[in-house]
Design a protein around this motif. Structure first.
Motif, PDB file in Angstrom:
ATOM      1  N   PHE A 151       0.750  -1.292   0.118  1.00 47.05           N
ATOM      2  CA  PHE A 151      -0.126   0.001   0.056  1.00 47.05           C
ATOM      3  C   PHE A 151       0.710   1.183   0.084  1.00 47.05           C
ATOM      4  O   PHE A 151       0.529   2.276  -0.690  1.00 47.05           O
ATOM      5  CB  PHE A 151      -0.950  -0.167   1.172  1.00 47.05           C
ATOM      6  CG  PHE A 151      -1.942   1.227   1.341  1.00 47.05           C
ATOM      7  CD1 PHE A 151      -3.220   1.112   0.698  1.00 47.05           C
ATOM      8  CD2 PHE A 151      -1.492   2.239   2.106  1.00 47.05           C
ATOM      9  CE1 PHE A 151      -3.963   2.457   0.704  1.00 47.05           C
ATOM     10  CE2 PHE A 151      -2.182   3.596   2.290  1.00 47.05           C
ATOM     11  CZ  PHE A 151      -3.351   3.402   1.368  1.00 47.05           C
ATOM     12  N   ASN A 152       2.006   1.266   0.862  1.00 47.09           N
ATOM     13  CA  ASN A 152       2.658   2.456   0.853  1.00 47.09           C
ATOM     14  C   ASN A 152       3.209   2.876  -0.195  1.00 47.09           C
ATOM     15  O   ASN A 152       3.410   4.042  -0.690  1.00 47.09           O
ATOM     16  CB  ASN A 152       3.638   2.267   2.183  1.00 47.09           C
ATOM     17  CG  ASN A 152       4.915   1.316   1.767  1.00 47.09           C
ATOM     18  OD1 ASN A 152       4.457   0.246   1.495  1.00 47.09           O
ATOM     19  ND2 ASN A 152       6.024   1.663   2.007  1.00 47.09           N
ATOM     20  N   GLU A 153       3.864   1.779  -1.083  1.00 45.80           N
ATOM     21  CA  GLU A 153       4.309   2.495  -2.324  1.00 45.80           C
ATOM     22  C   GLU A 153       3.334   2.714  -3.457  1.00 45.80           C
ATOM     23  O   GLU A 153       3.459   3.510  -4.305  1.00 45.80           O
ATOM     24  CB  GLU A 153       5.086   1.004  -2.978  1.00 45.80           C
ATOM     25  CG  GLU A 153       6.266   0.646  -2.282  1.00 45.80           C
ATOM     26  CD  GLU A 153       7.036  -0.884  -2.209  1.00 45.80           C
ATOM     27  OE1 GLU A 153       6.277  -1.560  -3.043  1.00 45.80           O
ATOM     28  OE2 GLU A 153       7.862  -0.946  -1.644  1.00 45.80           O
TER      29      GLU A 153
ATOM     30  N   LEU B 206      -4.078  -5.857   3.663  1.00 46.26           N
ATOM     31  CA  LEU B 206      -2.852  -6.810   3.799  1.00 46.26           C
ATOM     32  C   LEU B 206      -1.595  -6.253   4.734  1.00 46.26           C
ATOM     33  O   LEU B 206      -0.724  -6.710   5.249  1.00 46.26           O
ATOM     34  CB  LEU B 206      -2.537  -7.363   2.552  1.00 46.26           C
ATOM     35  CG  LEU B 206      -3.634  -8.247   1.799  1.00 46.26           C
ATOM     36  CD1 LEU B 206      -3.375  -8.761   0.357  1.00 46.26           C
ATOM     37  CD2 LEU B 206      -3.608  -9.529   2.501  1.00 46.26           C
ATOM     38  N   GLN B 207      -1.468  -5.039   4.241  1.00 45.49           N
ATOM     39  CA  GLN B 207      -0.331  -4.328   4.879  1.00 45.49           C
ATOM     40  C   GLN B 207      -0.563  -4.083   6.468  1.00 45.49           C
ATOM     41  O   GLN B 207       0.538  -4.034   7.271  1.00 45.49           O
ATOM     42  CB  GLN B 207       0.106  -3.004   4.334  1.00 45.49           C
ATOM     43  CG  GLN B 207       1.399  -2.387   4.805  1.00 45.49           C
ATOM     44  CD  GLN B 207       2.055  -1.305   3.883  1.00 45.49           C
ATOM     45  OE1 GLN B 207       1.664  -1.200   2.708  1.00 45.49           O
ATOM     46  NE2 GLN B 207       2.951  -0.546   4.367  1.00 45.49           N
ATOM     47  N   ARG B 208      -1.698  -3.797   6.936  1.00 47.17           N
ATOM     48  CA  ARG B 208      -2.107  -3.832   8.195  1.00 47.17           C
ATOM     49  C   ARG B 208      -1.985  -5.185   8.745  1.00 47.17           C
ATOM     50  O   ARG B 208      -2.468  -5.530   9.810  1.00 47.17           O
ATOM     51  CB  ARG B 208      -3.451  -3.294   8.259  1.00 47.17           C
ATOM     52  CG  ARG B 208      -3.525  -1.779   8.233  1.00 47.17           C
ATOM     53  CD  ARG B 208      -4.932  -1.117   8.590  1.00 47.17           C
ATOM     54  NE  ARG B 208      -6.100  -1.860   8.440  1.00 47.17           N
ATOM     55  CZ  ARG B 208      -6.680  -1.691   7.269  1.00 47.17           C
ATOM     56  NH1 ARG B 208      -6.260  -0.950   6.241  1.00 47.17           N
ATOM     57  NH2 ARG B 208      -7.784  -2.459   6.853  1.00 47.17           N
ATOM     58  N   ARG B 209      -1.868  -6.222   8.180  1.00 45.29           N
ATOM     59  CA  ARG B 209      -1.766  -7.737   8.294  1.00 45.29           C
ATOM     60  C   ARG B 209      -3.145  -8.260   8.639  1.00 45.29           C
ATOM     61  O   ARG B 209      -3.484  -8.908   9.609  1.00 45.29           O
ATOM     62  CB  ARG B 209      -0.909  -8.100   9.506  1.00 45.29           C
ATOM     63  CG  ARG B 209       0.718  -7.628   8.852  1.00 45.29           C
ATOM     64  CD  ARG B 209       1.754  -8.090  10.136  1.00 45.29           C
ATOM     65  NE  ARG B 209       2.979  -7.612   9.505  1.00 45.29           N
ATOM     66  CZ  ARG B 209       3.961  -8.109  10.035  1.00 45.29           C
ATOM     67  NH1 ARG B 209       3.998  -8.436  11.383  1.00 45.29           N
ATOM     68  NH2 ARG B 209       5.132  -7.747   9.628  1.00 45.29           N
TER      69      ARG B 209
ATOM     70  N   VAL C  63       3.180   6.832   6.870  1.00 41.28           N
ATOM     71  CA  VAL C  63       2.112   5.759   6.169  1.00 41.28           C
ATOM     72  C   VAL C  63       3.091   5.416   4.645  1.00 41.28           C
ATOM     73  O   VAL C  63       3.381   4.312   4.314  1.00 41.28           O
ATOM     74  CB  VAL C  63       0.912   6.289   5.598  1.00 41.28           C
ATOM     75  CG1 VAL C  63       0.198   5.415   4.926  1.00 41.28           C
ATOM     76  CG2 VAL C  63       0.279   6.241   7.076  1.00 41.28           C
ATOM     77  N   GLU C  64       3.446   6.734   3.827  1.00 41.20           N
ATOM     78  CA  GLU C  64       4.324   6.335   2.579  1.00 41.20           C
ATOM     79  C   GLU C  64       5.632   5.780   2.858  1.00 41.20           C
ATOM     80  O   GLU C  64       5.929   4.984   1.830  1.00 41.20           O
ATOM     81  CB  GLU C  64       4.462   7.587   1.966  1.00 41.20           C
ATOM     82  CG  GLU C  64       3.167   8.275   1.176  1.00 41.20           C
ATOM     83  CD  GLU C  64       3.316   9.237   0.457  1.00 41.20           C
ATOM     84  OE1 GLU C  64       4.272   9.832  -0.049  1.00 41.20           O
ATOM     85  OE2 GLU C  64       2.390  10.072  -0.272  1.00 41.20           O
TER      86      GLU C  64
ATOM     87  N   PRO D 229      -1.360   1.456   6.991  1.00 40.38           N
ATOM     88  CA  PRO D 229      -2.421   2.077   6.335  1.00 40.38           C
ATOM     89  C   PRO D 229      -3.539   2.361   7.055  1.00 40.38           C
ATOM     90  O   PRO D 229      -3.639   1.689   8.173  1.00 40.38           O
ATOM     91  CB  PRO D 229      -2.561   1.354   5.053  1.00 40.38           C
ATOM     92  CG  PRO D 229      -1.366   0.308   4.918  1.00 40.38           C
ATOM     93  CD  PRO D 229      -0.697   0.242   6.495  1.00 40.38           C
ATOM     94  N   PRO D 230      -4.422   3.536   6.693  1.00 41.39           N
ATOM     95  CA  PRO D 230      -5.462   3.726   7.409  1.00 41.39           C
ATOM     96  C   PRO D 230      -6.373   2.560   7.596  1.00 41.39           C
ATOM     97  O   PRO D 230      -6.491   1.799   6.662  1.00 41.39           O
ATOM     98  CB  PRO D 230      -6.170   4.736   6.809  1.00 41.39           C
ATOM     99  CG  PRO D 230      -5.188   5.198   5.696  1.00 41.39           C
ATOM    100  CD  PRO D 230      -4.135   4.469   5.521  1.00 41.39           C
TER     101      PRO D 230
END
Length: 123
Positions: A2-4, A71-74, A34-35, A41-42
């Motif tokens: 997400f960040n990318e 997914l980035q927040r798992r 976040v970036e 991510p939110p």
């Protein structure tokens, strides 16, 4: 990740971090984290929807954006978390992902569950 993705989308719109945050109503210091992948991510679906709209994301691209955030927040994406077919299939997936061999019957059941999950919305 997400960040990318979100950073690339911002740059694609030719916005500095500060300009983007001003337009999107975000705190530049927090959004920078976040970036850079420091903060997750939110988790607020409403905010993610606003961001997707801001970037003009629709259809599969919007869904991928939302999935990447989860997914980035798992986390499992919220629209799938309560899906009974997915819940039934995930233990077999987890075992396979951890390197444990699935029996032929487990593999067949897993494939059938995934097929049901994939085709259910298309009926």
């Amino acid at each position: 990740m997400f960040n990318e993705t979100v950073k690339a989308l911002r740059i694609e719109k030719r916005l500095t971090l500060r300009d983007f945050c001003e337009q999107a109503g975000l705190d530049p210091s927090n959004w920078s984290k976040v970036e850079r992948g420091i903060n997750p991510p939110p988790g607020d679906i409403g905010l993610l929807e606003r961001l997707a709209d801001f970037f003009g994301l629709t259809g599969d691209r919007k869904l991928a954006f939302m999935d990447e955030a989860a997914l980035q927040r798992r986390e499992i994406p919220p629209d799938l978390a309560d899906n009974e077919i997915l819940q039934k299939a995930l233990p077999a997936f987890f075992r396979a992902a951890r390197g444990h061999e699935l029996s032929a019957a487990e593999l067949k059941n897993f494939a059938e569950d995934i097929r049901k999950l994939h085709t259910r919305d298309r009926e």
